[in-house]
Design an enzyme around this catalytic site. Structure first.
Site, mmCIF file in Angstrom:
data_model
loop_
_atom_site.group_PDB
_atom_site.id
_atom_site.type_symbol
_atom_site.label_atom_id
_atom_site.label_comp_id
_atom_site.label_asym_id
_atom_site.label_seq_id
_atom_site.Cartn_x
_atom_site.Cartn_y
_atom_site.Cartn_z
ATOM 1 N N GLU A 31 0.845 -1.196 0.000
ATOM 2 C CA GLU A 31 0.000 0.000 0.000
ATOM 3 C C GLU A 31 0.884 1.250 0.000
ATOM 4 O OE1 GLU A 31 -2.123 2.529 -0.644
ATOM 5 O OE2 GLU A 31 -3.533 0.891 -0.252
ATOM 6 N N PHE A 35 -3.605 3.119 4.497
ATOM 7 C CA PHE A 35 -4.514 2.019 4.782
ATOM 8 C C PHE A 35 -5.939 2.578 4.897
ATOM 9 C CE2 PHE A 35 -1.035 -0.648 5.133
ATOM 10 C CZ PHE A 35 -1.374 -1.929 5.568
ATOM 11 N N GLY A 37 -7.819 2.937 2.108
ATOM 12 C CA GLY A 37 -8.189 3.224 0.732
ATOM 13 C C GLY A 37 -9.034 4.474 0.571
ATOM 14 N N THR A 38 -9.692 4.544 -0.585
ATOM 15 C CA THR A 38 -10.513 5.707 -0.902
ATOM 16 C C THR A 38 -11.643 5.890 0.103
ATOM 17 O OG1 THR A 38 -10.024 5.557 -3.261
ATOM 18 C CG2 THR A 38 -12.024 6.728 -2.637
ATOM 19 N N CYS A 39 -12.338 4.817 0.440
ATOM 20 C CA CYS A 39 -13.524 4.921 1.292
ATOM 21 C C CYS A 39 -13.219 5.613 2.608
ATOM 22 C CB CYS A 39 -14.097 3.530 1.547
ATOM 23 S SG CYS A 39 -15.510 3.537 2.666
ATOM 24 N N HIS A 437 -47.279 2.054 10.612
ATOM 25 C CA HIS A 437 -47.935 3.353 10.387
ATOM 26 C C HIS A 437 -47.707 4.226 11.620
ATOM 27 C CE1 HIS A 437 -50.958 6.313 9.228
ATOM 28 N NE2 HIS A 437 -51.416 6.236 10.478
#
Length: 451
Positions: A31, A35, A37-39, A437
């Site tokens: 990596e 660590f 990543g994108t998320c 409801h």
């Protein structure tokens, strides 16, 4: 050359592969960035933490329609930003330490294939019996004259700015642009959106896309059928030259966000040297079990699919782990119908066919549209713009698609995701299930009953 049982390329979703079941393997993680990543670092999680702040500001301003007078007295951008990244940033170091403490070698340099199952990582060469490619994606930078000479932002950088911009021009009209438009608009920036297409969120159902465009244009300046041709900058911001249906004009803003899509990072891997086939968009070709063209090499996430969705990558990782542990019982990904949501104002959520897709492909379909305003909860919200739209097969009565625009859309769509995934009919989930409801889910029930 150091040899491993398993090498994981990418410590976003790829890092999730490693659990106690695989602890006996000699493993390395490669990596070159952070660590998570994108998320974790640049995507899902920090943006939703910012959306929470934006929603709070939007809710306060909108409370007057309910008879509550509220104002937003101050937006402390630095406090908002620090709440996000003071929580996220330490996770990188702790994740690295955790892996190393449990016997995993961590390489912090970029990898590229030099032969099938052989990688050059910095100055070292390593090989492996099994490799998982999960290298993710990055923002596309469009070819706009002068862009390389001005300070601009992408989704990778804009969340870490020091000051809220008084104004922001966003080039792009997809889900990332929509979310950042909501975040910065709600927190006080004047927003201009430059979109090539005729609507915002053009990948959504046309009815949802049109409604979202209409509502966004009430709050922000939206330039449709327009594209940025050139940009210049000075100490006060940027000037973007825009050509569109209204002719040529110049948009001035304190800051610029480029958000026109993402591309897989596979171009950095030299996949050809590794014998790994790519499609015309640069994604790794995988089968339903996430196998690549090289036996023992698997791929998941943005590097391998077009969804750009963390939940899809997570599902793929679970499939890969099972298949690695049970080579005599290889499983396919159970569903490729991926739901998604756009966390903007209003929220948008979708799964399956849009109505325009069904028409274009000649697929017989029934359509039901139900407004939030038709329910007690919609009355409580004084909501006049939100709706649920469901497409069903007229023959077997199963769902073909579902699309929601409005508050809590990402949650309300879940029973429709379940029904579509499990093949349940519209009749069964409308009539054999009780909906509380007056809960928000009544609008889903009414849309189903209308079918």
């Amino acid at each position: 050359m150091r040899h491993y049982d398993l090498v994981v390329l990418g410590a976003g979703s790829g890092n999730m592969l490693l659990n106690d079941d695989l602890a006996h393997l000699r493993t390395a993680v490669v990596e070159p960035d952070r660590f998570g990543g994108t998320c974790l670092n640049r995507g899902c999680i920090p943006t939703k933490m910012l959306v929470a702040a934006a929603d709070a500001a939007t809710g306060a301003r909108a409370a007057a329609r309910l008879g509550v007078t509220a104002t937003v007295e101050k937006v402390d951008w630095k406090a908002i930003r620090e709440r996000v990244f003071d929580r996220i940033d330490p996770l990188h170091d702790s994740a690295q330490r955790y892996r190393r403490r449990h016997g995993v070698d961590v390489y912090a340099e970029e990898a590229r294939f030099v032969a099938p199952k052989v990688l050059q990582v910095g100055s070292e060469r390593i090989s492996a019996d099994t490799i998982l490619v999960a290298v993710g994606s990055r923002p596309v930078v469009p070819d706009i004259a002068g862009l390389d000479g001005v300070p601009y932002h992408t989704s990778d950088t804009i969340m870490r700015i020091d000051e809220m911009p008084a104004s922001l021009v966003i080039v792009g009209g997809g889900f990332i642009a929509a979310e950042f438009g909501h975040i910065f608009g709600a927190l006080g920036s004047e927003i201009t959106i430059v979109q090539r297409g005729p609507r915002l969120l053009t990948a959504e159902d046309e009815q949802v896309s049109a409604r979202f465009t209409e509502l966004t244009a009430r709050r922000h300046r939206v330039l449709l059928n327009a594209h940025a041709t050139a940009v210049t900058g000075d100490a006060d911001g940027v000037e973007v030259r825009v050509v569109g249906s209204e002719g040529e004009q110049v948009v001035r803003a304190a800051m610029m966000l480029v958000s026109v899509g993402r591309r897989p990072n596979t171009d950095r891997l030299d996949c050809a040297a590794g014998g790994i086939d790519l499609d015309e968009h640069g994604h790794i070709r995988i089968d339903a079990a996430c196998r690549t063209s090289v036996p023992g090499v698997w791929a998941v996430g943005d590097a391998a699919n077009h969804y750009q969705l963390k939940h899809m990558a997570n599902a793929e990782v679970r499939v890969v782990r099972h298949n690695m542990l049970h080579p005599q019982d290889v499983r396919d990904l159970r569903t490729t119908v991926a739901p998604h949501a756009v966390f903007t104002d209003p929220q948008v959520a979708s799964i399956g066919l849009t109505e325009q897709d069904a028409r274009a492909r000649g697929i017989p379909h029934l359509v039901s549209v139900r407004d939030y305003a038709d329910t007690a909860w919609g009355w409580a919200l004084e909501d006049t713009t939100s709706f649920v739209k469901i497409l069903a097969d007229p023959a077997d009565r199963t769902l073909l698609g579902a699309h929601i625009i409005g508050p809590q859309a990402a949650t309300l769509i879940q029973p429709l995701i379940q029904a579509m995934t499990l093949g349940q009919t519209a009749d069964r989930i409308a009539q054999d299930v009780l909906y509380i409801h007056p809960a928000p889910t009544e609008v889903v029930e009414q849309a189903l009953l209308a079918l």
